[in-house]
Enzyme design. Structure first.
Site, PDB file in Angstrom:
ATOM      1  N   ALA A  81      -0.410 -38.786 -24.160  1.00 39.00           N
ATOM      2  CA  ALA A  81       0.521 -38.541 -23.061  1.00 39.00           C
ATOM      3  C   ALA A  81       1.257 -37.229 -23.292  1.00 39.00           C
ATOM      4  O   ALA A  81       1.459 -36.820 -24.436  1.00 39.00           O
ATOM      5  CB  ALA A  81       1.519 -39.681 -22.989  1.00 39.00           C
ATOM      6  N   GLY A  99      -2.637 -41.796 -26.278  1.00 39.53           N
ATOM      7  CA  GLY A  99      -3.240 -42.155 -24.985  1.00 39.53           C
ATOM      8  C   GLY A  99      -4.648 -41.608 -24.850  1.00 39.53           C
ATOM      9  O   GLY A  99      -5.467 -42.167 -24.120  1.00 39.53           O
ATOM     10  N   GLU A 138      -6.734 -44.164 -26.369  1.00 45.26           N
ATOM     11  CA  GLU A 138      -6.702 -45.345 -25.485  1.00 45.26           C
ATOM     12  C   GLU A 138      -7.666 -45.157 -24.305  1.00 45.26           C
ATOM     13  O   GLU A 138      -8.377 -46.085 -23.925  1.00 45.26           O
ATOM     14  CB  GLU A 138      -5.262 -45.600 -25.037  1.00 45.26           C
ATOM     15  CG  GLU A 138      -4.378 -46.130 -26.172  1.00 45.26           C
ATOM     16  CD  GLU A 138      -2.899 -46.130 -25.845  1.00 45.26           C
ATOM     17  OE1 GLU A 138      -2.257 -47.191 -26.053  1.00 45.26           O
ATOM     18  OE2 GLU A 138      -2.390 -45.093 -25.383  1.00 45.26           O
ATOM     19  N   GLU A 190       1.405 -42.536 -32.212  1.00 44.03           N
ATOM     20  CA  GLU A 190       2.660 -42.711 -31.468  1.00 44.03           C
ATOM     21  C   GLU A 190       3.841 -42.995 -32.392  1.00 44.03           C
ATOM     22  O   GLU A 190       4.962 -42.564 -32.112  1.00 44.03           O
ATOM     23  CB  GLU A 190       2.513 -43.861 -30.460  1.00 44.03           C
ATOM     24  CG  GLU A 190       1.718 -43.519 -29.213  1.00 44.03           C
ATOM     25  CD  GLU A 190       0.216 -43.668 -29.402  1.00 44.03           C
ATOM     26  OE1 GLU A 190      -0.509 -43.604 -28.400  1.00 44.03           O
ATOM     27  OE2 GLU A 190      -0.242 -43.816 -30.553  1.00 44.03           O
TER      28      GLU A 190
END
Ligand code: T1G
Length: 703
Positions: A69, A110, A113, A133
């Site tokens: 992100a 992300g 992910e 993260e």
């Protein structure tokens, strides 16, 4: 920014074989902005409805797959209509065509992910994969805590999520995260996309198996010592533990923990450090396009504790290094310590014998200055007296080639005075390593008044090459780190005169998150070293009119030099580094109070914390005003990498902004009223930012 005007960051192209290649292109590292989330979802829905598409390959443009992100969007409101990343991951997984990730570079957070939302994954040789993260004080928030264990099993997934480390392509293959490593991952991925049916990871928990009772609690117990204070890491384990729930419920629970983490002081601090790490090397005093000299050959003067450690950094980085000592005997002793250091690492299984041999082969002993003539950089690490330094730099000036960087590892002496002992002060710079120099990541790069941009740039660019964080500062007594440390230790000594004991002060500092308190640190560094530094200061600056505590000198005169003599502020059992309070020291301290006419009193933990750390912050403010430190972030990095200031607090200046400069000013004035005023004079900058209700960060950004 709406869909019409936003930049295209999700590109597609169709291959003749019917495979659509979806490329995420948001330089420099394809961070997932809100625009990317929207475009990715829309692209997958288009593919779903397009029967001409036979398969899909997802990849990244440039050196990264997806860096996760967009961290710059954190803490900002989500633009309207932008789907969550979780929705994006599910859009990929629910696609009715087979989607294969071609992981060409970093797939982080992300980014991984999204790859785990794909039905299959292939890596390129340069791929690095992980869920870092927790290094931002948060947890994976787009199904990562539920998907990674389904691929690797619980323990490997927990290890990756809690460490936050990225693994190599080879390790990802071992763990089953990717199924192949290909020089052309897009080509390989396309073949799989055409050959196989979609497979949803969310439906496959065959790798989870029977979970023993207490598994997650035991895992957290195992983390307690290493990750003390890093709350997000423990919350990440709790999120993974939801694996026992149905997938959708577990993902909802993960999301809730993720949201909770986003607004924490830890998350703000860790984000601050993430960006500070990247800004440190871009020092405002060095014009952006200043070239850095190449360092292909190095030399170190003095093969003592510091010199030996410094030389190891070059060998570890594959750079040949010559180590000069005054005698064969001293040289053999120094090289022996280096060899033992490496052997210790080999015996702990953290280095192969081959690697050790390769590194030792890069270290050459010398006893003739002429052997340093063609070094690109020479780092001096000899005894800490000005006369010796000047003599050494005079000789280096005679023998070293033009263009060589002449660096000094002094921690207390005037770099300008040392530079003046040469005919090329522009080539002289301070490179203040921290002990043990082969372990501690910080180098305080001390720019003298005549140090050239090129010399400064060469030192700054060299630091990451030898595994260090280089932070620039100007010349003053103690530079940034030790000058602030002086205020911190001085307070600690006053506190034990007034009623606290070393173990009280050390406990408070340890609980705050420092690796150890000032007295245990004094014993590690050596009570005798501290005494000699104080004597050197008195010789240099004379006795100040400010009151100094004399307890430390008394400990020194008792011959209690610290760990090296197994007695200092504390006692140490043979072979142990565990400090044990000592009655003789307590008695000495109580007598010192009596001699000073001080009636000892109970001192609260809050007072200990405030009186140790607020003067440290205050000194930081003075260093900013003097320009010795250019930005608060420089001070934060120096304290995090040089003194173990807890990363999850962001460093002393960031921490001060979290607490509020106004509160710190109020407390300093309170203590000035209730004890010795002259040692707590609030810095003008502290008064300024407190008065304006701003922060040190805002002050720096406004400059
Ligand atoms: N967002 C915004 N900017 C980023 C970024 C990111 N995720 N990653 C890097 N940058 C910037 C960086 O500041 C620098 O900018 C430039 O890109 C190059 O970076 C739901 C919410 C990917 C391994 O924690 O670890 O996903 O300084 O020098 O050495 O679960 O960047 O040039 O102006 O580091 O090649 C999780 C962070 C986000 C990964 C590449 N992701 N990035 O290393 O380049 S949270 C991360 C990295 C998340 C989801 C949650 C590294 C890298 P500038 P660089 P690099």
């Amino acid at each position: 920014m709406n869909a019409e005007t936003e930049a295209v960051v999700v590109e597609t192209r169709d291959r003749p074989d019917g495979v659509r290649v979806v490329t995420l292109n948001n330089p420099p590292v394809n961070a997932i902005s809100s625009a990317m989330r929207r475009q990715l979802r829309d692209t997958m829905l288009e593919i779903d409805a397009d029967d001409s598409v036979k398969g899909v390959v997802l990849t990244g443009a440039g050196r990264a797959f997806i860096a996760g992100a967009d961290i710059r969007e954190f803490g900002k409101p989500n633009p309207p209509g932008a789907p969550s990343l979780t929705a994006g991951v599910h859009a990929v997984e629910d696609c009715n065509k087979t989607v294969v990730a071609a992981v060409n570079g970093a797939a982080a957070g992300g980014g991984l992910e999204v790859a785990l939302g794909c039905h299959y994954r292939v890596a390129g040789p340069k791929a690095r994969l992980g869920l870092p993260e927790v290094n931002l004080g948060t947890i994976p928030g787009a199904t990562g805590t539920q998907r990674l264990p389904r691929l690797t099993g619980l323990k490997p997934a927990l290890d990756m999520i809690v460490s936050g480390d990225l693994v190599s392509a080879a390790r990802a293959l071992e763990l089953g995260i990717v199924e192949a490593i290909e020089d052309d991952p897009v080509e390989a991925a396309a073949a799989i996309a055409l050959a196989r049916a979609p497979k949803k990871l969310r439906e496959d928990d065959s790798k989870i198996g029977e979970i023993p009772d207490g598994f997650f609690d035991d895992y957290k117990k195992g983390m307690a010592r290493r990750w003390r204070g890093f709350e997000a890491r423990f919350k990440a384990v709790d999120a993974v533990a939801k694996i026992v729930l149905p997938y959708d419920e577990a993902v909802e629970a993960e999301r809730a923990v993720f949201r909770e983490c986003q607004g924490t002081p830890e998350a703000r601090a860790m984000r601050h450090v993430f960006f500070s790490d990247r800004q440190a090397a871009r020092h405002p005093s060095i014009p952006k396009d200043t070239p850095a000299g190449t360092v292909e050959k190095a030399a170190v003067l003095g093969c003592g504790t510091m010199g030996g450690g410094i030389a190891m950094n070059f060998a570890n980085a594959g750079i040949p290094v010559t180590v000069l000592e005054t005698s064969e005997e001293a040289l053999e002793r120094g090289l022996g310590i280096i060899r033992d250091n490496y052997s210790g690492t080999v015996s702990r299984g953290r280095l192969s014998q081959e690697a050790m041999d390769r590194r030792m082969a890069l270290i050459t002993g010398a006893s003739d200055y002429a052997d340093l003539a063609d070094a690109d950089i020479v780092i001096e690490a000899v005894f800490e007296t000005m006369d010796i330094k000047k003599q050494v730099f005079g000789t280096l000036d005679d023998v070293c080639k033009d263009g060589a960087v002449l660096a000094t590892n002094t921690s207390t002496l005037d770099v300008d005075e040392i530079a003046a002992a040469t005919s090329r002060p522009e080539a002289v710079v301070g490179t203040h390593f921290f002990s043990p120099a082969n372990v501690m990541r910080l180098i305080e790069i001390v720019r003298g008044a005549k140090t050239s941009d090129e010399t400064a740039q060469t030192a700054m660019k060299l630091a990451p090459k030898i595994g260090k964080v280089g932070v620039m500062c100007g010349v003053c007594d103690g530079f940034v780190g030790n000058r602030m440390l002086y205020q911190y230790s001085r307070q600690a000594n006053f506190l034990i005169e007034e009623g606290a004991l070393p173990q009280d002060v050390d406990r408070v500092m340890f609980e705050f998150g420092l690796p150890m308190g000032p007295f245990a640190m004094g014993d590690l560094a050596g009570v005798d070293v501290g005494y000699l530094v104080r004597q050197e200061r008195i010789k240099k600056f004379g006795r100040t009119n400010k009151r100094e505590s004399t307890v430390a000198d008394k400990i020194y005169h008792l011959g209690r030099y610290g760990q090296k003599t197994r007695k200092g502020w504390y006692d140490y059992e043979p072979g142990s580094r565990t400090p044990k309070p000592n009655a003789e020291v307590t008695a000495l301290i109580e007598k010192a109070s009596a001699d000073l006419g001080i009636e000892r009193r109970a001192i609260s933990d809050d007072e200990i914390l405030e009186r140790c750390l607020y003067p440290l912050v205050n000194e930081g403010a003075k260093l900013l005003t003097e320009g010795i430190a250019a930005r608060p972030l420089d001070i934060d990095l120096i304290w995090i990498y040089g003194y173990g200031f807890p990363r999850y607090r962001g460093g002393p200046m960031h921490w001060a902004d979290e607490i509020g400069p106004a509160h710190i000013l109020e407390r300093l004035e309170h203590y000035a009223r209730t004890s010795d005023p002259d040692w707590l004079e609030p810095a003008p900058l502290l008064r300024e930012v407190a008065g304006q209700g701003t922060t040190f960060r805002e002050w720096a950004d406004a400059r």
